[in-house]
Design a protein around this motif. Structure first.
Motif, PDB file in Angstrom:
ATOM      1  N   THR A   3       1.012  -1.366   0.123  1.00  0.00           N
ATOM      2  CA  THR A   3      -0.064   0.024  -0.234  1.00  0.00           C
ATOM      3  C   THR A   3       0.733   1.171   0.029  1.00  0.00           C
ATOM      4  OG1 THR A   3      -1.564  -1.066   1.199  1.00  0.00           O
ATOM      5  CG2 THR A   3      -1.614   1.158   1.158  1.00  0.00           C
ATOM      6  N   TYR A   4       2.070   1.288   0.614  1.00  0.00           N
ATOM      7  CA  TYR A   4       2.787   2.588   0.829  1.00  0.00           C
ATOM      8  C   TYR A   4       4.268   2.454  -0.133  1.00  0.00           C
ATOM      9  CZ  TYR A   4      -0.352   3.049   4.500  1.00  0.00           C
ATOM     10  OH  TYR A   4      -1.441   3.081   5.505  1.00  0.00           O
ATOM     11  N   VAL A   5       4.808   1.562  -0.202  1.00  0.00           N
ATOM     12  CA  VAL A   5       6.018   1.627  -0.861  1.00  0.00           C
ATOM     13  C   VAL A   5       5.795   1.453  -2.426  1.00  0.00           C
ATOM     14  CG1 VAL A   5       8.303   0.519  -1.115  1.00  0.00           C
ATOM     15  CG2 VAL A   5       7.218   0.788   1.004  1.00  0.00           C
ATOM     16  N   SER A  17       0.739  10.558  -7.127  1.00  0.00           N
ATOM     17  CA  SER A  17      -0.149  10.989  -5.896  1.00  0.00           C
ATOM     18  C   SER A  17      -1.349  10.401  -5.838  1.00  0.00           C
ATOM     19  CB  SER A  17      -0.109  12.210  -5.541  1.00  0.00           C
ATOM     20  OG  SER A  17      -0.496  13.159  -6.308  1.00  0.00           O
ATOM     21  N   THR A  18      -2.173  10.594  -7.143  1.00  0.00           N
ATOM     22  CA  THR A  18      -3.346   9.921  -7.387  1.00  0.00           C
ATOM     23  C   THR A  18      -3.511   8.562  -7.286  1.00  0.00           C
ATOM     24  OG1 THR A  18      -3.942  11.824  -8.981  1.00  0.00           O
ATOM     25  CG2 THR A  18      -5.209  10.045  -9.046  1.00  0.00           C
ATOM     26  N   PHE A  19      -2.992   7.820  -7.741  1.00  0.00           N
ATOM     27  CA  PHE A  19      -2.796   6.290  -7.705  1.00  0.00           C
ATOM     28  C   PHE A  19      -2.284   5.747  -6.163  1.00  0.00           C
ATOM     29  CE2 PHE A  19      -2.629   6.409 -12.800  1.00  0.00           C
ATOM     30  CZ  PHE A  19      -3.994   6.078 -12.718  1.00  0.00           C
ATOM     31  N   LEU A  22      -5.432   5.996  -4.546  1.00  0.00           N
ATOM     32  CA  LEU A  22      -6.475   4.853  -4.986  1.00  0.00           C
ATOM     33  C   LEU A  22      -5.895   3.486  -4.180  1.00  0.00           C
ATOM     34  CD1 LEU A  22      -6.952   5.583  -8.590  1.00  0.00           C
ATOM     35  CD2 LEU A  22      -8.610   5.825  -6.731  1.00  0.00           C
ATOM     36  N   SER A  23      -4.388   3.459  -4.250  1.00  0.00           N
ATOM     37  CA  SER A  23      -3.913   1.992  -3.712  1.00  0.00           C
ATOM     38  C   SER A  23      -4.419   2.081  -2.263  1.00  0.00           C
ATOM     39  CB  SER A  23      -2.568   2.215  -3.844  1.00  0.00           C
ATOM     40  OG  SER A  23      -2.083   1.902  -5.437  1.00  0.00           O
ATOM     41  N   ALA A  24      -4.205   3.359  -1.461  1.00  0.00           N
ATOM     42  CA  ALA A  24      -4.459   3.104   0.030  1.00  0.00           C
ATOM     43  C   ALA A  24      -5.976   2.974   0.150  1.00  0.00           C
ATOM     44  CB  ALA A  24      -3.989   4.494   0.437  1.00  0.00           C
ATOM     45  N   LYS A  28      -8.060   0.009   2.200  1.00  0.00           N
ATOM     46  CA  LYS A  28      -8.947   0.359   3.513  1.00  0.00           C
ATOM     47  C   LYS A  28     -10.368  -0.262   2.964  1.00  0.00           C
ATOM     48  CE  LYS A  28      -6.488   4.385   5.080  1.00  0.00           C
ATOM     49  NZ  LYS A  28      -5.101   3.480   4.329  1.00  0.00           N
ATOM     50  N   LEU A  29     -10.697  -0.109   1.856  1.00  0.00           N
ATOM     51  CA  LEU A  29     -12.132  -1.081   1.510  1.00  0.00           C
ATOM     52  C   LEU A  29     -11.892  -2.392   1.535  1.00  0.00           C
ATOM     53  CD1 LEU A  29     -14.858  -0.718  -0.005  1.00  0.00           C
ATOM     54  CD2 LEU A  29     -13.655  -0.999  -2.138  1.00  0.00           C
ATOM     55  N   GLY A  30     -10.745  -3.138   1.405  1.00  0.00           N
ATOM     56  CA  GLY A  30     -10.587  -4.548   1.674  1.00  0.00           C
ATOM     57  C   GLY A  30     -10.660  -4.870   2.914  1.00  0.00           C
ATOM     58  N   ALA A  31     -10.162  -3.831   3.995  1.00  0.00           N
ATOM     59  CA  ALA A  31     -10.527  -4.116   5.480  1.00  0.00           C
ATOM     60  C   ALA A  31     -11.848  -3.888   5.795  1.00  0.00           C
ATOM     61  CB  ALA A  31      -9.538  -3.114   6.252  1.00  0.00           C
TER      62      ALA A  31
END
Length: 94
Positions: A3-5, A17-19, A22-24, A28-31
């Protein structure tokens, strides 16, 4: 790490920054989804079914990651270098 690296190294500088956001958000949606499907699976099929479901989803995530993420030697960090694969500048100075 996923998610971060990885977003900082996989996405081009222009949309990083946009993607990254979206990845982050997808993480969170998965959680949230995992939280809501835990109880129905647990009540209907029991705790072993919950664990097997989680294991299956983890295996699916590994397969997707291995299939779609570039190898370490193929990662581009255009933000540091400011040029594409051919050595051309990514952004023209004004």
């Amino acid at each position: 790490v996923g998610t971060y690296v990885l977003p900082t190294q996989v996405y081009p500088a222009e949309v990083r920054s946009t993607f990254h956001g979206l990845s982050a958000g997808a993480g969170k949606l998965g959680a949230v989804v995992g939280t809501f499907i835990y109880e129905p699976i647990s009540l209907r099929f029991g705790l072993p079914a919950v664990m097997w479901t989680q294991a299956g989803l983890c295996l699916l995530a590994v397969l997707l990651s291995v299939s779609f993420l570039p190898l370490d030697s193929e990662l581009q960090d255009a933000g540091e270098h400011g040029e594409d694969e051919e050595g051309e500048p990514l952004m023209q100075e004004r």
